[in-house]
Design a protein around this motif. Structure first.
Motif, PDB file in Angstrom:
ATOM      1  N   VAL A 164       0.971  -1.268   0.060  1.00 34.81           N
ATOM      2  CA  VAL A 164       0.123  -0.007   0.044  1.00 34.81           C
ATOM      3  C   VAL A 164       0.922   1.204   0.020  1.00 34.81           C
ATOM      4  CG1 VAL A 164      -1.777   1.348   1.315  1.00 34.81           C
ATOM      5  CG2 VAL A 164      -1.852  -1.379   1.020  1.00 34.81           C
ATOM      6  N   GLY A 165       1.989   1.323   0.871  1.00 33.23           N
ATOM      7  CA  GLY A 165       2.820   2.204   0.750  1.00 33.23           C
ATOM      8  C   GLY A 165       3.398   2.702  -0.462  1.00 33.23           C
ATOM      9  N   ALA A 166       3.618   1.712  -1.585  1.00 29.99           N
ATOM     10  CA  ALA A 166       4.059   1.647  -2.595  1.00 29.99           C
ATOM     11  C   ALA A 166       3.192   2.709  -3.547  1.00 29.99           C
ATOM     12  CB  ALA A 166       4.392   0.606  -3.546  1.00 29.99           C
ATOM     13  N   LYS A 167       1.988   2.508  -3.390  1.00 29.44           N
ATOM     14  CA  LYS A 167       0.937   3.239  -3.895  1.00 29.44           C
ATOM     15  C   LYS A 167       0.918   4.798  -3.742  1.00 29.44           C
ATOM     16  CE  LYS A 167      -2.276  -0.618  -4.454  1.00 29.44           C
ATOM     17  NZ  LYS A 167      -3.469  -1.141  -4.124  1.00 29.44           N
ATOM     18  N   ILE A 168       1.389   5.290  -2.214  1.00 28.93           N
ATOM     19  CA  ILE A 168       1.257   6.431  -1.779  1.00 28.93           C
ATOM     20  C   ILE A 168       2.515   7.402  -1.868  1.00 28.93           C
ATOM     21  CG2 ILE A 168       1.098   7.696   0.426  1.00 28.93           C
ATOM     22  CD1 ILE A 168      -0.496   5.363   1.405  1.00 28.93           C
ATOM     23  N   TYR A 169       3.736   6.573  -1.969  1.00 27.59           N
ATOM     24  CA  TYR A 169       5.160   7.091  -2.126  1.00 27.59           C
ATOM     25  C   TYR A 169       5.567   6.849  -3.654  1.00 27.59           C
ATOM     26  CZ  TYR A 169       4.139   7.261   2.746  1.00 27.59           C
ATOM     27  OH  TYR A 169       3.557   7.255   3.974  1.00 27.59           O
ATOM     28  N   SER A 170       6.043   7.928  -4.379  1.00 22.80           N
ATOM     29  CA  SER A 170       6.790   7.651  -5.496  1.00 22.80           C
ATOM     30  C   SER A 170       8.071   7.349  -5.457  1.00 22.80           C
ATOM     31  CB  SER A 170       6.966   9.059  -6.487  1.00 22.80           C
ATOM     32  OG  SER A 170       5.475   9.388  -6.843  1.00 22.80           O
ATOM     33  N   PHE A 171       8.909   7.613  -4.337  1.00 16.07           N
ATOM     34  CA  PHE A 171      10.074   7.378  -4.126  1.00 16.07           C
ATOM     35  C   PHE A 171      10.420   7.880  -3.001  1.00 16.07           C
ATOM     36  CE2 PHE A 171      10.794  11.202  -6.430  1.00 16.07           C
ATOM     37  CZ  PHE A 171      11.633  12.110  -5.675  1.00 16.07           C
ATOM     38  N   GLU A 180      12.476   3.073  -4.890  1.00 13.01           N
ATOM     39  CA  GLU A 180      10.918   3.002  -5.566  1.00 13.01           C
ATOM     40  C   GLU A 180      10.305   1.974  -4.883  1.00 13.01           C
ATOM     41  OE1 GLU A 180      11.252   3.840  -9.559  1.00 13.01           O
ATOM     42  OE2 GLU A 180      12.300   5.580  -9.423  1.00 13.01           O
ATOM     43  N   GLY A 181       8.881   1.849  -5.089  1.00 15.31           N
ATOM     44  CA  GLY A 181       7.986   0.879  -5.260  1.00 15.31           C
ATOM     45  C   GLY A 181       8.051   0.525  -3.701  1.00 15.31           C
ATOM     46  N   VAL A 182       7.721  -0.815  -3.675  1.00 13.53           N
ATOM     47  CA  VAL A 182       7.677  -1.605  -2.489  1.00 13.53           C
ATOM     48  C   VAL A 182       9.042  -1.424  -1.493  1.00 13.53           C
ATOM     49  CG1 VAL A 182       7.331  -3.913  -1.220  1.00 13.53           C
ATOM     50  CG2 VAL A 182       6.074  -3.204  -3.129  1.00 13.53           C
ATOM     51  N   GLU A 183      10.180  -1.661  -2.165  1.00 17.15           N
ATOM     52  CA  GLU A 183      11.613  -1.323  -1.666  1.00 17.15           C
ATOM     53  C   GLU A 183      11.585  -0.206  -0.920  1.00 17.15           C
ATOM     54  OE1 GLU A 183      16.108  -1.864  -2.596  1.00 17.15           O
ATOM     55  OE2 GLU A 183      14.791  -1.347  -4.255  1.00 17.15           O
ATOM     56  N   GLY A 184      11.329   1.017  -1.405  1.00 13.51           N
ATOM     57  CA  GLY A 184      11.321   2.203  -0.613  1.00 13.51           C
ATOM     58  C   GLY A 184      10.215   2.412   0.329  1.00 13.51           C
ATOM     59  N   ALA A 185       9.140   1.741   0.100  1.00 17.61           N
ATOM     60  CA  ALA A 185       8.230   1.986   1.235  1.00 17.61           C
ATOM     61  C   ALA A 185       8.311   1.059   2.378  1.00 17.61           C
ATOM     62  CB  ALA A 185       6.858   1.515   0.575  1.00 17.61           C
ATOM     63  N   LYS A 186       9.258  -0.058   2.058  1.00 23.45           N
ATOM     64  CA  LYS A 186       9.394  -0.902   3.158  1.00 23.45           C
ATOM     65  C   LYS A 186      10.720  -0.340   3.993  1.00 23.45           C
ATOM     66  CE  LYS A 186      11.092  -5.481   4.080  1.00 23.45           C
ATOM     67  NZ  LYS A 186      11.736  -6.797   3.883  1.00 23.45           N
ATOM     68  N   ILE A 187      11.648   0.185   3.621  1.00 22.43           N
ATOM     69  CA  ILE A 187      12.700   1.242   4.091  1.00 22.43           C
ATOM     70  C   ILE A 187      11.907   2.145   5.122  1.00 22.43           C
ATOM     71  CG2 ILE A 187      14.621   2.778   4.075  1.00 22.43           C
ATOM     72  CD1 ILE A 187      15.132   1.029   1.361  1.00 22.43           C
TER      73      ILE A 187
END
Length: 303
Positions: A164-171, A180-187
């Motif tokens: 879900v975070g990947a849909k909210i944050y571009s990077f 970007e994506g799930v990787e960035g949202a997870k960090i």
């Protein structure tokens, strides 16, 4: 039984011990106490222009006098200009108790934030110091915040699921790398949760901001309230989406939908229901800003 000098308060069914200074940081902070917003004011210092993440709902705007929302300011101040502005404001408005930094970018990603906090700590030690952050750098900056007497911390946490975070944050930009994506949202999520944990351990009063984005993070909000309450956060601020940037076509939640979501979260954590989505240069009592009187033609006034 409370320890000497401590007060036991019941927060959403949990007994919490607050020392006198913590109680002051709640009772005199207009964002952490609805009663306080009628008597005390805050001053946001717009000293932090750069941001280290890109939210799909965020548009930062400088030299802006026509909007009242997070991310906008009449102008960005240097730390020295900020101190001069505090002196001017304190001389005119003795009800200002809180000095906060909430942008227009990410405070912890700007060295000017820490120089400003150092000066405020030195020259205005009786003020309540407050930071609003996306949390990415909170774990590594928490000791500096403690050093400069920051007692109130707001963390914007919009999702517990990285998908879900990947849909909210571009990077995100983290230690010189772009994710970007799930990787960035997870960090981002890992650092947000760690930062909240550390802030609570350091006896800071923690507020959680969550942007309510219909069709994107609806199913995350209740769990955010539950989890952050269990971690020791004090209050929860549900902020309706402002439809702009990549989320310009999303219809924001209605006031009734917002209240219904707040009511669902209320059994778990105290709700902030009086938020006005303040500018990065807001001055005055919530809903009665006076920055136009301070900045002159550069400010705005909302009554």
């Amino acid at each position: 039984m409370a320890e000497d000098g401590y007060k036991v308060a019941t927060v959403q069914g949990r007994e919490v011990q607050w020392d006198p200074e913590q109680m002051r940081k709640i009772q005199e902070h207009p964002c952490f106490s609805e009663k306080a917003c009628h008597s005390f004011g805050r001053m946001h210092l717009p000293v932090a222009p750069r941001c280290n993440i890109q939210c799909n709902y965020c548009v930062r705007d400088y030299d802006c006098v026509n909007e009242s929302r997070p991310g906008v300011t009449s102008r960005v101040l240097t730390p020295d200009e900020a101190v001069a502005m505090i002196k001017k404001v304190m001389a005119q408005y003795n009800y200002i108790k809180v000095i906060g930094i909430a942008g227009p970018g990410e405070p912890l990603a700007n060295e000017e934030t820490f120089e400003t906090l150092r000066l405020v700590h030195e020259f205005f030690p009786s003020t309540i110091r407050c930071i609003s952050t996306n949390g990415l750098l909170l774990p590594e900056k928490i000791d500096l915040l403690e050093k400069y007497g920051v007692g109130n911390v707001t963390v914007t946490l919009n999702a517990l699921d990285p998908e879900v975070g990947a849909k909210i944050y571009s990077f995100i930009n983290y230690h010189g790398n772009r994710y970007e994506g799930v990787e960035g949202a997870k960090i981002l999520l890992e650092n947000q949760l760690k930062g909240i944990e550390l802030a609570v351990k350091k006896h800071m009063i923690v507020k959680i901001n969550t942007v309510y984005i219909p069709g994107v993070n609806d199913d995350q909000i209740l769990e955010i309230a539950r989890k952050t309450s269990a971690m020791g956060a004090y209050t929860f601020n549900l902020i309706p989406l402002i439809a702009q940037y990549k989320f310009a076509d999303i219809v924001p939640p209605t006031p009734a939908e917002k209240r219904a979501m707040q009511d669902q979260c209320a059994p778990y954590i105290k709700q902030m229901r009086h938020c006005q989505r303040c500018r990065a240069d807001a001055i005055g009592k919530i809903g009665h800003d006076v920055q136009s009187c301070v900045y002159g033609d550069e400010g705005t006034k909302k009554d």
